[in-house]
Design a protein around this motif. Sequence first.
Motif, short mmCIF file in Angstrom:
data_model
loop_
_atom_site.label_atom_id
_atom_site.label_comp_id
_atom_site.label_asym_id
_atom_site.label_seq_id
_atom_site.Cartn_x
_atom_site.Cartn_y
_atom_site.Cartn_z
N LEU A 40 15.00 28.21 -19.80
CA LEU A 40 13.96 28.24 -18.49
C LEU A 40 13.97 28.45 -17.31
O LEU A 40 13.55 29.19 -16.62
N ALA A 41 15.54 28.13 -16.99
CA ALA A 41 15.60 28.55 -15.14
C ALA A 41 16.32 29.70 -15.56
O ALA A 41 15.98 30.35 -14.45
N ARG A 42 16.35 30.34 -16.24
CA ARG A 42 16.72 31.51 -16.54
C ARG A 42 15.83 32.40 -16.05
O ARG A 42 16.36 33.98 -15.87
N ASP A 52 11.90 46.92 -15.81
CA ASP A 52 12.60 47.17 -17.17
C ASP A 52 13.74 46.48 -17.31
O ASP A 52 14.56 46.33 -18.56
N GLY A 53 14.31 45.68 -16.38
CA GLY A 53 14.83 45.18 -16.50
C GLY A 53 14.23 43.24 -17.57
O GLY A 53 15.31 42.71 -17.17
N HIS A 54 13.21 43.35 -16.98
CA HIS A 54 13.23 42.12 -17.43
C HIS A 54 13.22 41.70 -18.86
O HIS A 54 13.08 40.78 -19.37
N LEU A 55 13.29 42.64 -19.91
CA LEU A 55 13.28 42.19 -20.79
C LEU A 55 14.60 42.13 -21.84
O LEU A 55 14.07 41.00 -22.49
N ASP A 60 16.39 37.23 -23.93
CA ASP A 60 18.05 36.04 -24.10
C ASP A 60 17.12 34.76 -24.39
O ASP A 60 18.20 33.31 -24.88
N VAL A 61 16.44 34.61 -23.84
CA VAL A 61 15.97 33.19 -23.29
C VAL A 61 14.92 32.41 -24.63
O VAL A 61 14.67 32.02 -24.61
N LEU A 65 15.81 29.55 -26.62
CA LEU A 65 15.04 28.70 -27.03
C LEU A 65 14.93 28.44 -28.44
O LEU A 65 14.20 27.04 -28.87
N ARG A 66 14.54 28.96 -29.38
CA ARG A 66 14.65 29.52 -30.82
C ARG A 66 15.65 28.27 -31.45
O ARG A 66 15.56 27.71 -32.34
#
Length: 85
Positions: A40-42, A52-55, A60-61, A65-66
């Motif tokens: 979550l800190a990521r 456009d860099g959020h995805l 990855d997060v 988490l999975r």
Amino acid sequence: MSVPESVDAAAPEAAHEPAGASPLGVERELTGHPGVDVHLARLAEVDHLPADGHLEVYEDVHRGLRAELTSLDAHPAPRPYENRS
């Protein structure tokens, strides 16, 4: 009705320039589970990235988490003193 000849063709394009990265101001609370909190800190990284860099960060997060949730379902290996075969 006539259209003014001095219409600047570049003006509409300038209006559509992407905004720079800015923090969303979302507060992140600790869960008490270190593995989850690390992932979550990521999410704070997206505050410094263009949209456009959020995805990439979100995916990855999500994978992390999975993996944490999957590890909760895994049965721990029996300890030497618990092996009663």
